[in-house]
Motif scaffolding. Structure first.
Motif, mmCIF file in Angstrom:
data_model
loop_
_atom_site.group_PDB
_atom_site.id
_atom_site.type_symbol
_atom_site.label_atom_id
_atom_site.label_comp_id
_atom_site.label_asym_id
_atom_site.label_seq_id
_atom_site.Cartn_x
_atom_site.Cartn_y
_atom_site.Cartn_z
ATOM 1 N N ALA A 20 13.770 -2.712 -1.552
ATOM 2 C CA ALA A 20 12.454 -1.545 -1.637
ATOM 3 C C ALA A 20 12.795 -0.492 -0.980
ATOM 4 C CB ALA A 20 11.198 -2.312 -1.264
ATOM 5 N N ALA A 24 15.107 1.957 -2.829
ATOM 6 C CA ALA A 24 14.298 2.597 -3.841
ATOM 7 C C ALA A 24 13.417 3.482 -3.352
ATOM 8 C CB ALA A 24 13.444 1.451 -4.758
ATOM 9 N N ASP A 25 12.979 3.287 -2.255
ATOM 10 C CA ASP A 25 11.982 4.335 -1.646
ATOM 11 C C ASP A 25 11.990 4.252 -0.354
ATOM 12 O OD1 ASP A 25 9.894 5.853 -0.865
ATOM 13 O OD2 ASP A 25 8.408 4.967 -2.194
ATOM 14 N N PRO A 26 12.796 5.251 0.517
ATOM 15 C CA PRO A 26 12.865 4.848 2.004
ATOM 16 C C PRO A 26 11.600 5.251 2.844
ATOM 17 C CG PRO A 26 13.466 7.145 1.136
ATOM 18 C CD PRO A 26 13.199 6.291 -0.115
ATOM 19 N N ARG A 27 10.337 5.504 2.188
ATOM 20 C CA ARG A 27 9.346 5.291 3.014
ATOM 21 C C ARG A 27 8.715 4.026 3.438
ATOM 22 N NH1 ARG A 27 4.941 7.621 -1.104
ATOM 23 N NH2 ARG A 27 6.281 6.137 -2.312
ATOM 24 N N CYS A 28 8.469 4.113 4.731
ATOM 25 C CA CYS A 28 8.125 2.802 5.465
ATOM 26 C C CYS A 28 7.279 2.907 6.588
ATOM 27 C CB CYS A 28 9.394 2.036 5.863
ATOM 28 S SG CYS A 28 10.095 3.020 7.396
ATOM 29 N N ARG A 62 10.464 7.479 7.213
ATOM 30 C CA ARG A 62 11.595 7.189 6.158
ATOM 31 C C ARG A 62 12.535 6.676 6.918
ATOM 32 N NH1 ARG A 62 10.898 9.682 1.194
ATOM 33 N NH2 ARG A 62 9.189 11.094 1.122
#
Length: 102
Positions: free
Chosen positions: A12, A15-19, A43
């Motif tokens: 995940a 695919a999308d480094p936002r966290c 991120r």
């Protein structure tokens, strides 16, 4: 953070480094919802795993068991804001400037 590429959360983040990451240290007793906690929002960014090896393992010696596995990589959470909950009625939103001051 040391993370295995075999995990769902690693895929995940690829695919999308936002966290976000929730951190805290609850006391042995009492309601955990009344204890301070901090949610970091940002991120992930890749770190040089070999360059960080000594420092990472000095802080987390048990990770020696799996640090060198080829499916593990090292990520930094580059936080640009945070939510601080200091207990009941003590919630604050922290911006990038607030975090730099820490």
């Amino acid at each position: 953070m040391l993370i295995s590429d075999l995990s769902d959360h690693a895929r995940a983040l690829a695919a999308d480094p936002r966290c976000s990451a929730l951190v805290g240290e609850p006391a042995e007793r009492g309601d955990p919802l009344t204890h301070p906690r901090l949610t970091l929002l940002g991120r992930t960014a890749a770190l040089d795993k070999e360059a960080e090896r000594s420092a990472y393992l000095a802080a987390r010696p048990k990770a020696t068991l799996y640090y060198d596995f080829t499916d593990f990589r090292l990520l930094l959470i580059d936080a640009d804001e945070a939510l601080l909950n200091g207990g009941f009625g003590k919630a604050y939103r922290l911006g990038a400037n607030d975090l730099r001051a820490l």
